[in-house]
Design a protein around this motif. Structure first.
Motif, mmCIF file in Angstrom:
data_model
loop_
_atom_site.group_PDB
_atom_site.id
_atom_site.type_symbol
_atom_site.label_atom_id
_atom_site.label_comp_id
_atom_site.label_asym_id
_atom_site.label_seq_id
_atom_site.Cartn_x
_atom_site.Cartn_y
_atom_site.Cartn_z
ATOM 1 N N ALA A 1 31.482 -45.072 70.534
ATOM 2 C CA ALA A 1 31.333 -44.854 69.091
ATOM 3 C C ALA A 1 30.773 -46.092 68.403
ATOM 4 O O ALA A 1 29.945 -45.984 67.490
ATOM 5 C CB ALA A 1 32.672 -44.462 68.477
ATOM 6 N N LEU A 2 31.211 -47.273 68.833
ATOM 7 C CA LEU A 2 30.682 -48.511 68.254
ATOM 8 C C LEU A 2 29.182 -48.628 68.540
ATOM 9 O O LEU A 2 28.397 -48.973 67.652
ATOM 10 C CB LEU A 2 31.411 -49.722 68.825
ATOM 11 C CG LEU A 2 32.889 -49.895 68.439
ATOM 12 C CD1 LEU A 2 33.470 -51.131 69.110
ATOM 13 C CD2 LEU A 2 33.049 -49.983 66.926
ATOM 14 N N ALA A 3 28.807 -48.321 69.784
ATOM 15 C CA ALA A 3 27.388 -48.366 70.139
ATOM 16 C C ALA A 3 26.603 -47.339 69.336
ATOM 17 O O ALA A 3 25.485 -47.605 68.863
ATOM 18 C CB ALA A 3 27.217 -48.114 71.636
ATOM 19 N N ALA A 4 27.199 -46.158 69.152
ATOM 20 C CA ALA A 4 26.529 -45.099 68.395
ATOM 21 C C ALA A 4 26.341 -45.486 66.931
ATOM 22 O O ALA A 4 25.305 -45.185 66.325
ATOM 23 C CB ALA A 4 27.335 -43.804 68.503
ATOM 24 N N CYS A 5 27.356 -46.138 66.359
ATOM 25 C CA CYS A 5 27.255 -46.578 64.957
ATOM 26 C C CYS A 5 26.065 -47.513 64.770
ATOM 27 O O CYS A 5 25.290 -47.375 63.812
ATOM 28 C CB CYS A 5 28.533 -47.299 64.540
ATOM 29 S SG CYS A 5 29.971 -46.246 64.313
ATOM 30 N N VAL A 6 25.918 -48.452 65.671
ATOM 31 C CA VAL A 6 24.862 -49.455 65.556
ATOM 32 C C VAL A 6 23.492 -48.859 65.878
ATOM 33 O O VAL A 6 22.490 -49.155 65.213
ATOM 34 C CB VAL A 6 25.155 -50.649 66.483
ATOM 35 C CG1 VAL A 6 23.976 -51.625 66.510
ATOM 36 C CG2 VAL A 6 26.428 -51.369 66.037
ATOM 37 N N LYS A 7 23.457 -47.979 66.876
ATOM 38 C CA LYS A 7 22.190 -47.475 67.381
ATOM 39 C C LYS A 7 21.756 -46.133 66.783
ATOM 40 O O LYS A 7 20.659 -45.655 67.052
ATOM 41 C CB LYS A 7 22.261 -47.360 68.909
ATOM 42 C CG LYS A 7 22.391 -48.708 69.615
ATOM 43 C CD LYS A 7 22.641 -48.525 71.105
ATOM 44 C CE LYS A 7 22.624 -49.845 71.852
ATOM 45 N NZ LYS A 7 21.254 -50.399 71.970
ATOM 46 N N GLY A 8 22.628 -45.502 66.008
ATOM 47 C CA GLY A 8 22.237 -44.291 65.300
ATOM 48 C C GLY A 8 22.387 -42.993 66.063
ATOM 49 O O GLY A 8 21.636 -42.037 65.846
ATOM 50 N N TYR A 9 23.386 -42.908 66.942
ATOM 51 C CA TYR A 9 23.637 -41.671 67.685
ATOM 52 C C TYR A 9 24.847 -40.938 67.115
ATOM 53 O O TYR A 9 25.698 -41.524 66.447
ATOM 54 C CB TYR A 9 23.899 -41.975 69.169
ATOM 55 C CG TYR A 9 22.763 -42.670 69.868
ATOM 56 C CD1 TYR A 9 21.530 -42.033 70.056
ATOM 57 C CD2 TYR A 9 22.918 -43.971 70.345
ATOM 58 C CE1 TYR A 9 20.485 -42.683 70.707
ATOM 59 C CE2 TYR A 9 21.880 -44.628 70.985
ATOM 60 C CZ TYR A 9 20.669 -43.976 71.157
ATOM 61 O OH TYR A 9 19.639 -44.624 71.793
ATOM 62 N N LYS A 10 24.943 -39.645 67.412
ATOM 63 C CA LYS A 10 26.135 -38.852 67.104
ATOM 64 C C LYS A 10 27.031 -38.864 68.337
ATOM 65 O O LYS A 10 26.571 -39.091 69.458
ATOM 66 C CB LYS A 10 25.766 -37.418 66.710
ATOM 67 C CG LYS A 10 24.968 -37.321 65.426
ATOM 68 C CD LYS A 10 24.823 -35.867 64.991
ATOM 69 C CE LYS A 10 23.727 -35.129 65.740
ATOM 70 N NZ LYS A 10 22.381 -35.642 65.516
ATOM 71 N N CYS A 11 28.326 -38.594 68.146
ATOM 72 C CA CYS A 11 29.274 -38.603 69.261
ATOM 73 C C CYS A 11 30.168 -37.367 69.244
ATOM 74 O O CYS A 11 30.665 -36.961 68.185
ATOM 75 C CB CYS A 11 30.179 -39.832 69.199
ATOM 76 S SG CYS A 11 29.378 -41.380 69.554
ATOM 77 N N ILE A 12 30.370 -36.783 70.422
ATOM 78 C CA ILE A 12 31.380 -35.743 70.617
ATOM 79 C C ILE A 12 32.232 -36.177 71.801
ATOM 80 O O ILE A 12 31.716 -36.369 72.912
ATOM 81 C CB ILE A 12 30.757 -34.363 70.897
ATOM 82 C CG1 ILE A 12 29.880 -33.915 69.732
ATOM 83 C CG2 ILE A 12 31.859 -33.327 71.158
ATOM 84 C CD1 ILE A 12 29.161 -32.602 69.978
ATOM 85 N N PHE A 13 33.522 -36.343 71.575
ATOM 86 C CA PHE A 13 34.414 -36.780 72.644
ATOM 87 C C PHE A 13 35.433 -35.696 72.965
ATOM 88 O O PHE A 13 35.995 -35.061 72.071
ATOM 89 C CB PHE A 13 35.126 -38.070 72.263
ATOM 90 C CG PHE A 13 34.177 -39.216 72.033
ATOM 91 C CD1 PHE A 13 33.166 -39.491 72.932
ATOM 92 C CD2 PHE A 13 34.288 -40.014 70.905
ATOM 93 C CE1 PHE A 13 32.276 -40.536 72.733
ATOM 94 C CE2 PHE A 13 33.414 -41.070 70.694
ATOM 95 C CZ PHE A 13 32.398 -41.322 71.608
#
Length: 451
Positions: free
Chosen positions: A79-91
């Motif tokens: 999620a941290l990587a997604a926040c910085v890089k602009g991705y969505k997350c489903i866990f």
């Protein structure tokens, strides 16, 4: 000098000597405290690496969705990587994981799907299966699969291993780590054994996981698999990240021992660690007989205790599972042998209440109306009032009513009850499983603590 984003703070976590909790171990014991990572766990390392490798290989494209099955910590790193890089997350996670973990993932913008724990990996309801299916169904998405994604162990080969080697100045003799996806223990061990093949690598497993038997026999025995409470390690299959040739020993610990040790680490060392840290150190305790004073042991403390405030660090949760050996309200009541609670009604006379106090040699009486607690009477309070006005003995109890006693859970620890009894509160009440009230006074507490 500033950092460009939060991801640049991952790694370079401290190595801290354990002074009290490991005093009986004949070696220098150091904790690699990876909750200093920004996501409060060691999983930040491999989460970022998996994203970077996926980007390099063209599997993760701008605006895409990261999908993963996680016990919580890997999800936080992703999620941290997604926040910085602009991705969505489903866990996708299991219903045995702490509520805190789920809430934290949602706080950083992830969608969280909770699946049942006690199903086989191939079951379509399992969190493995659901995550894999979503990765196939959702356009422009990638299922990271930390279990079989070798970027997991690569992250630890490139960062965790070198850090430990440098921090110990090459003096490390033993590396101890809980066994889950296999990435941390395998990647770190691969690096350390390249530096010194004599370094011993000990894996800590949990009862209910099949990894230990697989290590010893090469057999995947599903009869070994049963539900367990420990979080973040142990498996019901063998992830591809494992290279068992770099592991020298597997040891299993109980759910209780891991939880109790985590609490000891917090109290004795001031390191507020998670479940797996306690289990890791407990595993070392079980193998300490082979150590010497010249050995330097590094244990991985994977994540932060804030993930477990509703579980390991919650007395009620620990007691309900028999993990905490403390006396409770229930223990005191059972020790009295079924003594009946003496009560009065508000329309009884003060004289009748005083007679009950004399007859049963008690100083505190709850006042109940239609089975509900509305107040109390105390010997001290009645003495002062009757001394000032002797005619009060013929008055109703309602005219001299004192405030109601605190009502607690039937499993409340004695130490907690003791803090509630004071000059204003002469007793504490609780209801048993049948809904009946019971009372504990300061004398009950004193007696229970001196036995």
């Amino acid at each position: 000098m500033w950092l460009n984003n939060i991801l640049e703070t991952i790694g370079n976590t401290p190595l801290i000597k354990l002074n009290k909790v490991a005093k009986d171990i004949p070696a220098t014991v150091l904790a690699k405290v990876d909750y200093f990572n920004p996501g409060n766990s060691i999983k930040d390392r491999m989460a970022l690496k998996m994203v970077e490798v996926a980007e390099k290989e063209g599997k993760l494209k701008p605006g895409g969705t990261i999908i993963e099955g996680t016990s919580g910590n890997t999800g936080m790193g992703l999620a941290l990587a997604a926040c910085v890089k602009g991705y969505k997350c489903i866990f996708v996670t299991t219903d045995k994981q702490s509520k805190e973990k789920v809430d934290i993932l949602k706080a950083v913008g992830a969608e969280v799907i909770v699946c049942p724990t006690n199903v086989m990996p191939e079951d379509p309801r399992s969190y493995y299966s659901v995550a894999k299916r979503l990765g196939q169904e959702i356009p422009n998405s990638m299922y990271m699969n930390q279990y079989d994604n070798l970027a997991n162990r690569q992250a630890h080969y490139e960062t965790t291993g070198p850090e430990i080697w440098e921090q110990t100045e090459g003096k490390i003799t033993h590396f101890v780590c809980t066994a889950g996806t296999g990435g941390t223990i395998t990647g770190t061990a691969m690096y350390l054994k390249e530096k010194n093949p004599n370094i011993k690598v000990w894996a800590v497993d949990v009862y209910g996981s099949l990894l230990t038997k697989y290590f010893k026999t090469g057999e995947i025995d599903m009869n070994e698999v049963h539900p367990y409470i420990s979080e973040g390690f142990g498996e019901d299959f063998v992830p591809q990240n494992y290279d068992m040739s770099v592991i020298d020993e597997f040891v299993q610990v109980t759910d209780k021992d891991g939880a109790v040790m985590a609490r000891r680490i917090a109290k004795e060392e001031g390191l507020f660690c998670g479940y797996s840290a306690g289990s890791c150190l407990q595993g070392l305790m079980q193998l300490k007989a082979t150590l010497t004073k010249d050995d330097v042991v590094v244990c991985v403390f994977h994540d932060h205790g804030s993930r477990y405030v509703g579980k390991v660090y919650n007395d009620q949760w620990m007691m309900e599972r028999g993990f905490l050996d403390v006396k409770t309200f229930k223990d005191i009541v059972n020790g009295r042998g079924g003594q009946k609670l003496i009560t009065v009604a508000p329309d009884h006379t003060v004289a009748a209440a005083v007679e009950l106090m004399k007859k049963y040699d008690i100083e505190q009486i709850p006042v109940l109306k239609d089975g509900e607690l509305i107040g109390s009477l105390s010997e001290g309070g009645l003495f002062q009032k009757i001394f000032s006005n002797p005619e009060l003995k013929d008055a109703s109890v309602s005219s001299v009513l004192e405030h109601a006693y605190p009502v607690v859970d039937f499993l409340t620890p004695v130490e907690k009850i003791g803090t509630l009894i004071n000059k204003e509160n002469g007793a504490v009440l609780a209801k048993d499983e049948k809904g009946d009230y019971h009372i504990i006074t300061k004398y009950d507490v004193i007696q229970s603590l001196t036995k």
